[in-house]
Scaffold this motif. Structure first.
Motif, PDB file in Angstrom:
ATOM      1  N   ALA A 273      75.245 -60.225 -31.735  1.00 42.73           N
ATOM      2  CA  ALA A 273      74.256 -59.459 -32.586  1.00 42.73           C
ATOM      3  C   ALA A 273      73.168 -59.210 -32.325  1.00 42.73           C
ATOM      4  CB  ALA A 273      74.427 -60.720 -33.833  1.00 42.73           C
ATOM      5  N   PHE A 274      72.350 -60.047 -31.634  1.00 37.61           N
ATOM      6  CA  PHE A 274      70.799 -59.880 -31.068  1.00 37.61           C
ATOM      7  C   PHE A 274      70.733 -58.682 -30.262  1.00 37.61           C
ATOM      8  CE2 PHE A 274      68.394 -60.415 -26.824  1.00 37.61           C
ATOM      9  CZ  PHE A 274      67.388 -60.245 -27.527  1.00 37.61           C
ATOM     10  N   LEU A 275      71.643 -58.350 -29.293  1.00 42.65           N
ATOM     11  CA  LEU A 275      71.719 -57.202 -28.394  1.00 42.65           C
ATOM     12  C   LEU A 275      71.795 -55.883 -29.236  1.00 42.65           C
ATOM     13  CD1 LEU A 275      73.987 -58.260 -25.172  1.00 42.65           C
ATOM     14  CD2 LEU A 275      71.374 -57.954 -25.673  1.00 42.65           C
ATOM     15  N   ALA A 276      72.867 -55.974 -30.327  1.00 41.84           N
ATOM     16  CA  ALA A 276      72.883 -54.702 -31.068  1.00 41.84           C
ATOM     17  C   ALA A 276      71.717 -54.490 -31.952  1.00 41.84           C
ATOM     18  CB  ALA A 276      74.089 -54.704 -32.006  1.00 41.84           C
ATOM     19  N   ALA A 277      71.036 -55.486 -32.328  1.00 39.98           N
ATOM     20  CA  ALA A 277      69.663 -55.385 -33.323  1.00 39.98           C
ATOM     21  C   ALA A 277      68.330 -55.017 -32.129  1.00 39.98           C
ATOM     22  CB  ALA A 277      69.355 -56.631 -33.947  1.00 39.98           C
ATOM     23  N   ALA A 278      68.467 -55.505 -31.037  1.00 44.18           N
ATOM     24  CA  ALA A 278      67.287 -55.278 -29.943  1.00 44.18           C
ATOM     25  C   ALA A 278      67.466 -53.830 -29.785  1.00 44.18           C
ATOM     26  CB  ALA A 278      67.148 -56.319 -29.065  1.00 44.18           C
TER      27      ALA A 278
END
Length: 288
Positions: A273-278
């Motif tokens: 989820a973090f990678l998708a957002a960043a």
């Protein structure tokens, strides 16, 4: 009973092609590799390798055993992934592989935010030009610029990397016929942004070649010429401006990949989820 470590050492040797290369991959000396392989040959009562001065070739029997050993290694990795998926990951380490520019400019600046939200999860970020082998446990999550072909992976398109031509304002003020260019070395002529750059040349020279985007950006900042950069690098650099080319720049989709067994782990889900957002923030899928 066969010793799994002997089989593992032999499988690595079969892939590496020499004792020294296998030793480097395993983090041991070549004598240890040779001893392990000899022990497996003795246990099987079969010659598995032909030992030549600079390389090691497999016998016919060795090639057959190596294929089975490779399947066993894949099974071991699958067991490890399944165990991680079942584990309670209140504390976890998640290894991420990403292209160098994506790792340094899109992911790393956002890690502090992730750490605040998930203090028990440690991210290990590797900026790799090559694709990490998820099936061999080199990483749990991969960020890739080509769609993964492994049907066993869970993949998701998370963004679009856009490119443009950048140079210093002084270079931009020169007549277009006097522009000079900065590009990749010949080994990377196949990448879409390099092909686009070559379509712009019209007889004008590439005066500097570098194997990575950071070197190209620094050369452009120094006023050497114009470089094709991802917009998240070029637009954020106050020393550079976009140059109008009259040709539509290329784009590249950005993909996330992991295994279904790993995705069950809370730490992996949080990292995904973090990678998708960043990355989606720096390289949105919609129009720029």
């Amino acid at each position: 009973m066969l010793d799994w470590q002997d089989i593992h050492y032999f499988a690595v040797l079969a892939q590496a092609g020499s004792l020294s290369a296998a030793a480097r991959a395993l983090g041991v000396d070549h004598v240890t590799v040779g001893r392990r392989v000899a022990a497996l040959e003795q246990a099987l009562a079969l010659p598995l390798v032909e030992r030549l001065p600079r390389r090691t070739t497999l016998t016919r029997e060795g090639a057959a055993v190596a294929a089975l050993a490779d399947e066993m290694a894949g099974t071991v990795q699958a067991i490890a992934r399944r165990a991680r998926g079942y584990a309670d990951a209140a504390k976890a380490t998640v290894r991420i592989s990403a292209p160098p520019a994506v790792a340094a400019r899109l992911i790393a600046p956002q890690v502090a935010r992730f750490r605040q939200a998930h203090p028990g999860i440690t991210l290990v970020l590797s900026g790799l030009s090559r694709m990490a082998a998820l099936d061999r446990g080199e990483a749990e999550i991969a960020v890739r610029l080509t769609r993964p072909e492994d049907p066993d992976l869970v993949i998701r398109r998370i963004g679009v990397m856009r490119f443009a031509l950048y140079a210093t304002p002084e270079q931009a003020a020169r007549p277009p016929e006097d522009w000079t260019f900065i590009g990749y070395d010949a080994a990377l002529d196949h990448v879409v942004q390099q092909a686009w750059l070559r379509s712009l040349l019209d007889g004008r020279p590439i005066v500097f070649q570098a194997s990575d985007l950071f070197g190209q950006q620094e050369a452009a900042r120094a006023g050497l010429g114009a470089a094709v950069l991802p917009c998240f690098m070029g637009d954020g650099d106050p020393a550079l401006v976009r140059l109008a080319t009259g040709l539509t720049p290329p784009t590249r989709a950005i993909w996330l990949a992991t295994y279904p067994d790993l995705k069950r782990a809370p730490g992996i889900r949080a990292a995904l989820a973090f990678l998708a957002a960043a990355i989606g923030q720096g390289c949105p899928s919609g129009p720029s």
